[in-house]
Design a protein around this motif. Structure first.
Motif, short mmCIF file in Angstrom:
data_model
loop_
_atom_site.label_atom_id
_atom_site.label_comp_id
_atom_site.label_asym_id
_atom_site.label_seq_id
_atom_site.Cartn_x
_atom_site.Cartn_y
_atom_site.Cartn_z
N SER A 46 1.70 -6.25 -11.73
CA SER A 46 1.98 -6.52 -10.32
C SER A 46 2.48 -5.26 -9.61
N ASP A 47 3.31 -4.48 -10.30
CA ASP A 47 3.84 -3.25 -9.69
C ASP A 47 2.75 -2.20 -9.51
N LEU A 48 1.84 -2.15 -10.46
CA LEU A 48 0.74 -1.18 -10.36
C LEU A 48 -0.17 -1.55 -9.17
N PRO B 113 1.74 2.03 -3.48
CA PRO B 113 1.02 2.53 -2.29
C PRO B 113 -0.10 3.52 -2.62
N VAL B 114 0.12 4.41 -3.58
CA VAL B 114 -0.92 5.39 -3.90
C VAL B 114 -2.12 4.71 -4.56
N VAL B 115 -1.83 3.73 -5.40
CA VAL B 115 -2.92 2.98 -6.06
C VAL B 115 -3.73 2.22 -5.01
N ALA C 109 -6.25 -1.68 -7.92
CA ALA C 109 -5.51 -2.79 -7.32
C ALA C 109 -6.36 -4.07 -7.30
N ARG C 110 -7.62 -3.92 -6.86
CA ARG C 110 -8.52 -5.08 -6.76
C ARG C 110 -8.75 -5.72 -8.13
N ALA C 111 -8.93 -4.88 -9.15
CA ALA C 111 -9.19 -5.41 -10.49
C ALA C 111 -7.97 -6.17 -11.00
N LEU C 112 -6.80 -5.57 -10.84
CA LEU C 112 -5.58 -6.24 -11.32
C LEU C 112 -5.37 -7.57 -10.61
#
Lengths: 333, 167
Positions: free
Chosen positions: A79-81, A85-87, A95-98
């Motif tokens: 969740s944090d990854l 903001p940079v991700v 972000a989309r995959a997670l």
């Protein structure tokens, strides 16, 4: 469940040494996959080496030998990854995959390394009453004749047709990520594409890591050029389900043609499938429906399907077309 | 292997000796007598065991208690210890349940989810990853998708969470 010793080493090196010393030891991080497998009897370690509280939880820019990288600690929670903001701005595919995987609760529990090292599996692997070459070598593969909707269509072997379920892994495959590993011989870096393996005649091994190798970080190259990237997942229900197929893509365009195009597929193989033949076919080309279809079909020349998995070919083709057309449009804006 | 661990549960400190194989869920229910988190699937698929663990929504069925020595747990019972929490009042107001078995997990999940949204966490259905989060119905459904309700009280649950999201 077998009796379990629980150790909490103070350092990563101590963790590696502990696992190396105990033949029945395994690392415990978030535990969302391992604890389930302990309950199911799929995993039966006698020592858990708990690495969750090791300080491997930073996300930072680091100047590496080959330029700047975003270094993601192994213990950063999913969740944090996804929320970093940079991700979000530089690596939307991550972000989309997670966010396409698991549930809010599990993303708060699961770690970066744990997500990548969750087992490649099918329903039979998780059912200890059925034969499974991955769980018990030489017993046979129940998925070949059984429930096959999720079976692999690329790179499978007669011994195993399971698929790797991680969405994050498919996303990282297009970023040319590097995995930082601490082993008995010290630290080493391996290209992401070499972390997972195809089953061959040793389906028991999902990765190329030694048992006592500890993933400590994942590094993403911070290319000064902007790459558009995203992840599309197709599943049986709208949320909280594994991929039937998924597509991760990253594109750079100049004057309407690709200068860098990368493509990886999930739900089709024992590992995230980097579609390099399709990439080569699209290099320097315009992204059109016809071009993408032709590139996908080139990659799929070696595919093996049956009654249960034939649908994946068309689904993969259509999802790849949709994903790349959207990215190309975004890149030319 | 037995080990004594300490947990703060709904504000009270406990020292409890657990076998290394005991889940946090079984520790809460069977050892500490806190039956607020429920055992549904026991495999991380239904969300009925959700609590706030060190401040975040978390399953307790896939967590070994010994790994969480020193942690703080807030269950739905703890959220409503003095008077019903905003989210609990919304579930009452909008009939967000039928049998009620999944409700403590739904409530804890909603509290954790609203905190995540407040911190700007995006979701699978968030169109612009860089924009501020707006919790429309699609967002609420997606963000609550780790909690199943086998009675199918989803319209009431959605209405309750929508109400709670307004503050």
């Amino acid at each position: 469940m077998r009796a379990l010793d629980h150790r909490r080493p103070a350092t990563a090196q101590e963790a590696v040494d502990l696992v190396a010393r105990h033949p029945g030891a395994t690392f415990l991080a978030g535990g969302s996959n391992l604890v389930d497998h302990l309950k199911l009897g799929v995993a039966s370690p006698d020592v858990l080496v708990d690495v969750r509280r090791l300080p491997l939880d930073g996300i930072e820019r680091v100047e590496g030998e080959d330029g700047a990288v975003l270094r993601i600690g192994a213990n950063v929670r999913n969740s944090d990854l996804a929320a970093h903001p940079v991700v979000r701005s530089r690596f939307p595919v991550v972000a989309r995959a997670l966010l396409a995987g698991a549930s809010g609760q599990i993303r708060n529990q699961a770690t970066t390394a744990g997500n990548l090292l969750q087992r490649t599996r099918c329903v039979y692997f998780q059912d200890v009453t059925t034969p499974c070459n991955k769980r018990e070598p030489g017993t046979g593969c129940s998925a070949l004749e059984g429930y096959g909707r999720y079976n692999a269509i690329l790179g499978a072997s007669p011994d195993c047709v399971a698929t790797h379920p991680s969405d994050l892994a498919v996303g990282l495959a297009v970023l040319d990520a590097t995995v930082v590993v601490l082993g008995l011989e010290g630290e080493r870096r391996i290209p992401f594409d070499e972390l997972h393996r195809l089953p061959g005649d040793r389906p028991g091994a999902d990765t190329t890591l030694a048992r006592s190798d500890l993933v400590t970080a994942v590094e993403l190259p911070l290319d000064p050029d902007v790459h558009r990237s995203t992840y599309t997942k197709v599943r049986d229900r709208a949320s909280y389900a594994f991929a039937l197929v998924s597509v991760a893509a990253s594109v750079r365009m100049e004057e309407g043609r690709t200068t860098d195009v990368r493509l990886a597929w999930g739900g089709v193989a024992h590992k995230p499938w980097r579609a390099r033949r399709a990439e080569a076919a699209l290099a320097g080309q315009q992204i059109t429906e016809d071009a993408v279809r032709a590139a996908v079909d080139l990659e799929l020349e070696t595919t093996t399907t049956n009654r249960d998995t034939a649908y994946k070919v068309a689904m993969l083709r259509n999802t790849t077309v949709m994903t790349l057309l959207d990215l190309a449009e975004e890149a030319s804006r | 292997m037995d080990r004594e661990i300490s947990l703060v549960v709904d504000g009270a400190s406990h020292a409890v000796t657990v076998d290394s194989r005991t889940t946090l869920l079984d520790t809460l229910r069977e050892r500490l007598g806190n039956t607020s988190p429920k055992k549904g699937c026991d495999h991380g698929q239904c969300g009925s065991c959700t609590v706030l663990l060190d401040g975040r929504r978390h399953l307790t069925c896939l967590a070994l208690a010994i790994a969480y020595d020193g942690s703080e747990v807030v269950t739905a019972a703890g959220l409503g210890a003095d008077e019903p929490h905003l989210v609990q009042r919304a579930f009452l107001e909008h009939d967000g349940y039928q049998c009620g078995y999944c409700t403590p997990g739904q409530v804890c999940s909603a509290v954790g989810m609203l905190a995540e949204a407040k911190q700007g966490h995006p979701s699978h259905v968030t169109e612009d990853l860089d924009a501020a989060v707006e919790l429309d119905d699609a967002e609420l459904r997606e963000r609550m998708s780790g909690n199943l309700c086998r009675c199918g009280a989803y319209p009431g649950i959605l209405a309750a969470v929508r109400r709670a999201a307004r503050g």
